[in-house]
Design a protein around this motif. Structure first.
Motif, PDB file in Angstrom:
ATOM      1  N   ALA A  79       2.849 -33.919   8.923  1.00 39.51           N
ATOM      2  CA  ALA A  79       1.867 -34.429   9.889  1.00 39.51           C
ATOM      3  C   ALA A  79       2.490 -34.572  11.272  1.00 39.51           C
ATOM      4  O   ALA A  79       1.850 -34.272  12.288  1.00 39.51           O
ATOM      5  N   VAL A  80       3.742 -35.006  11.323  1.00 37.90           N
ATOM      6  CA  VAL A  80       4.428 -35.127  12.614  1.00 37.90           C
ATOM      7  C   VAL A  80       4.711 -33.749  13.190  1.00 37.90           C
ATOM      8  O   VAL A  80       4.540 -33.511  14.393  1.00 37.90           O
ATOM      9  N   ALA A  81       5.113 -32.821  12.346  1.00 38.32           N
ATOM     10  CA  ALA A  81       5.415 -31.463  12.818  1.00 38.32           C
ATOM     11  C   ALA A  81       4.201 -30.820  13.475  1.00 38.32           C
ATOM     12  O   ALA A  81       4.333 -30.029  14.415  1.00 38.32           O
ATOM     13  N   LYS A  82       3.003 -31.153  12.985  1.00 33.32           N
ATOM     14  CA  LYS A  82       1.768 -30.581  13.516  1.00 33.32           C
ATOM     15  C   LYS A  82       1.221 -31.355  14.715  1.00 33.32           C
ATOM     16  O   LYS A  82       0.249 -30.916  15.336  1.00 33.32           O
ATOM     17  N   SER A  83       1.807 -32.489  15.034  1.00 33.38           N
ATOM     18  CA  SER A  83       1.304 -33.332  16.122  1.00 33.38           C
ATOM     19  C   SER A  83       1.730 -32.783  17.482  1.00 33.38           C
ATOM     20  O   SER A  83       2.769 -32.121  17.592  1.00 33.38           O
ATOM     21  N   PHE A 255      12.764 -39.042  14.795  1.00 37.49           N
ATOM     22  CA  PHE A 255      12.538 -37.712  15.351  1.00 37.49           C
ATOM     23  C   PHE A 255      11.199 -37.688  16.086  1.00 37.49           C
ATOM     24  O   PHE A 255      10.360 -38.579  15.919  1.00 37.49           O
ATOM     25  N   ALA A 256      11.005 -36.638  16.883  1.00 37.87           N
ATOM     26  CA  ALA A 256       9.741 -36.411  17.583  1.00 37.87           C
ATOM     27  C   ALA A 256       9.323 -34.956  17.358  1.00 37.87           C
ATOM     28  O   ALA A 256      10.162 -34.110  17.029  1.00 37.87           O
ATOM     29  N   PRO A 257       8.041 -34.651  17.535  1.00 38.90           N
ATOM     30  CA  PRO A 257       7.622 -33.243  17.408  1.00 38.90           C
ATOM     31  C   PRO A 257       8.299 -32.374  18.464  1.00 38.90           C
ATOM     32  O   PRO A 257       8.596 -32.839  19.571  1.00 38.90           O
TER      33      PRO A 257
END
Length: 323
Positions: A79-83, A255-257
């Protein structure tokens, strides 16, 4: 007239050409989401909430923890990767981040390409614990009991592919034991079943086991790290108990996207470092067996790049598979 128009364009160019810079100047202008890919109550969730509280106080906007457990942390991580990389979504996760790529062939994200490192947060020793009814006190007792009672000992974990799971599988490999894995959707439900006696053993973070050790609900057997803990001065490591070469530990990181502006990454990383090194927070975490490890983004990059091949090698050596 044409000259005047050129002058106006030249004056406006820095403003018109840098909308992201303007957006960053006002960041954060709304609540920020911190996704934790595990249920509430586990060690990752506890650390995430400590950090979220400090970031909220610093930036004047709510940093909200959003628990999205499932599939060994891959649901929330995906979900974070797609944000969008706009500074309004972050990930706080555990060592699973560098393990699951070697276990799950169908994950929808790349830990190296789809994320930007913010900061390592803490390292957490892992401890072998047992239900009081299990008649063992030491690693040697545990090995002997398993071999004389095959199929009787189950170990719970927060999910397939976590450090606590692989810690037990490495133990099985080196000790030639057959502890049976029971995967849960997070540490909290696994611990509940250990306390209830539905599983007999856990390889768990000291942070989440300590309160239950203190009440006598579970008992410590050994530490999985390279050295003893000041919280348990008389408790040996697994390696010192007869399994030389055995060593595991866990960490929590942020981490952040991919695409998140570096200015925001730097702001958050520096503030996380300040939050976690406050004396009150540092002392509280250390009293629970947690070591503060706040780092730069580059230092976390180095950890991730080193650990992915390390865990891949171990998984192949031990023969761990997931359904």
């Amino acid at each position: 007239m044409r000259a005047l128009f050129g002058i106006l364009l030249a004056c406006l160019a820095p403003v018109l050409g840098a909308p992201s810079a303007l957006a960053q100047d006002s960041w954060p202008s709304r609540p920020v989401k911190i996704i934790v890919p595990f249920p509430a109550g586990g060690s990752t969730d506890i650390i995430a909430r400590e950090v979220a509280q400090g970031l909220t106080a610093k930036f004047g906007q709510q940093f909200l923890v959003d628990n999205r457990p499932g599939a060994s942390g891959t649901v929330g991580t995906a979900a974070v990767a797609k944000s969008p990389g706009d500074g309004y979504t972050f990930l706080v996760t555990a060592s699973h981040f560098t393990i699951v790529p070697s276990l799950y062939q169908q994950i929808t994200y790349d830990p190296l390409k789809d994320f930007k490192s913010v900061s390592l947060l803490v390292t957490i020793p892992v401890i072998v614990v047992a239900h009081p009814s299990v008649p063992v006190k030491t690693v040697k007792d545990l090995i002997a009991y398993d071999k004389s009672h095959p199929g009787k000992l189950n170990f719970g974990s927060s999910g397939a592919g976590g450090v606590n799971h692989l810690s037990a599988e490495l133990f099985n490999y080196l000790a030639n034991t057959h502890l049976t894995h029971i995967a849960y959707k997070g540490t909290a439900p696994a611990m509940q079943d250990l306390i209830a006696g539905h599983v007999q053993i856990m390889f768990d973070a000291v942070l989440t086991s300590l309160p239950h050790i203190r009440t006598g609900a579970i008992k410590p057997i050994a530490l999985t790290g390279a050295k003893p803990s000041p919280l348990f001065p008389d408790l040996p490591t697994v390696a010192a108990s007869g399994l030389p070469g055995y060593e595991t530990s866990s960490w929590v990181a942020m981490f952040a996207p991919a695409g998140t502006p570096p200015e925001i990454i730097t702001q958050v990383s520096e503030e996380v470092h300040r939050i976690l090194n406050q004396p009150a927070i540092k002392d509280r975490q250390q009293s629970q067996g947690v070591e503060i490890a706040a780092s730069t983004p580059q230092q976390l990059d180095d950890v991730v790049k080193a650990e992915i091949p390390k865990w891949s090698t171990l998984i192949k050596k031990v023969g761990v598979t997931v359904e």
